[in-house]
Design a protein around this motif. Sequence first.
Motif, mmCIF file in Angstrom:
data_model
loop_
_atom_site.group_PDB
_atom_site.id
_atom_site.type_symbol
_atom_site.label_atom_id
_atom_site.label_comp_id
_atom_site.label_asym_id
_atom_site.label_seq_id
_atom_site.Cartn_x
_atom_site.Cartn_y
_atom_site.Cartn_z
ATOM 1 N N GLU A 40 38.455 57.503 10.267
ATOM 2 C CA GLU A 40 37.589 57.651 9.101
ATOM 3 C C GLU A 40 36.306 58.378 9.496
ATOM 4 O O GLU A 40 35.599 57.974 10.410
ATOM 5 N N GLY A 41 36.032 59.469 8.815
ATOM 6 C CA GLY A 41 34.853 60.271 9.130
ATOM 7 C C GLY A 41 35.094 61.261 10.251
ATOM 8 O O GLY A 41 34.217 62.029 10.608
ATOM 9 N N ALA A 93 38.008 63.299 6.308
ATOM 10 C CA ALA A 93 36.965 62.293 6.391
ATOM 11 C C ALA A 93 36.977 61.449 5.137
ATOM 12 O O ALA A 93 37.178 61.963 4.046
ATOM 13 N N VAL A 128 34.445 59.337 3.906
ATOM 14 C CA VAL A 128 33.128 58.853 3.525
ATOM 15 C C VAL A 128 32.593 59.761 2.441
ATOM 16 O O VAL A 128 32.888 60.950 2.410
ATOM 17 N N ASP A 141 36.127 67.322 5.663
ATOM 18 C CA ASP A 141 35.802 66.692 4.384
ATOM 19 C C ASP A 141 36.809 67.051 3.301
ATOM 20 O O ASP A 141 36.437 67.343 2.175
ATOM 21 N N THR A 145 32.963 56.081 11.545
ATOM 22 C CA THR A 145 32.611 54.796 10.932
ATOM 23 C C THR A 145 33.112 53.611 11.734
ATOM 24 O O THR A 145 32.743 52.469 11.449
ATOM 25 N N GLY A 184 27.713 59.496 12.769
ATOM 26 C CA GLY A 184 28.114 58.229 12.187
ATOM 27 C C GLY A 184 27.428 57.090 12.919
ATOM 28 O O GLY A 184 26.223 57.101 13.132
#
Length: 290
Positions: free
Chosen positions: A125-126, A35, A37, A27, A101, A184
């Motif tokens: 992504e994520g 990530a 999101v 993150d 994602t 996810g």
Amino acid sequence: MRARLVTGLAVALGLVAHVALPAAADDRDPGTAGAYVDEGGAPTATAADGTPTPGQNDGGGGGGGDGDSDAPPCEWRVSVEDDFEFGVYDVDTLETQHSATGRWLYYWCEGGGETAVDGFFAIPEGGLVDPRALALEALDSVQIDPPAIRTSPSQDGQLFVQVPTWLWIDGDWWHGYEATATAGRVWSKVVAQPVSVTWQLGDGTALTCTGPGTAWTPGAPEDGTDCSHIYRRSSAGTPGGTFQLSASVRLEVSWMSNAPFGGTLPAIDRLSSLAVEVGEIQAIGTRGGS
């Protein structure tokens, strides 16, 4: 981890675009990879539509990330919208790779074009999702109580030498056990199905039966089960005057995922045991007289 992006058409033509992928993402700020999101699980604005954000150099989804207002504006753009539709393959194993994602991103800077982030050009992504690891996580969450042992004569009373003892696992216990884990949009489901029982009879003998065994019912023929044991000696001379009867149930484990992946996992076992008293039936004779 190395990987390749390829469509069905590219495969047919033999055209493969190689890209490098990180082993995982966290993150961190979008300007340093990771990530993409937000805390609510939605993609960031720049990841969602690739809208240019010139002049945003504060690391909040665009900009050069170095705080220099003269740096060229940068932004995240989507390279793969849906990795279920557009395959992302590991270059070594040729297995598909999946992000949390389903989208893959690249970092684009004005005047420099596509820019590596921590050495990588394609970012999941994520973060990457490992469907098999999800399946193992699901398996760890499955609650399977020890098997319920049943015998006839009843294990609550006394068993007898030279009398066939029927052995079985209670039918309410003998069924498939399922669990699902998600990360996810990716999910993996496991099913643990009991298949056999290994019985340790406590008198030095063992017996393996396929299936749960047959529950005894009044009037059933003596040979109405394929899972039984005849004790040849009593338990009177053992410590406590009992034998330790145990049942170890083997469960085979399969899994599937929407990624899609699937297969089998190592089998698991569940064990129950109880003390049983095995006695001898004493014959009582009478002498008739005239």
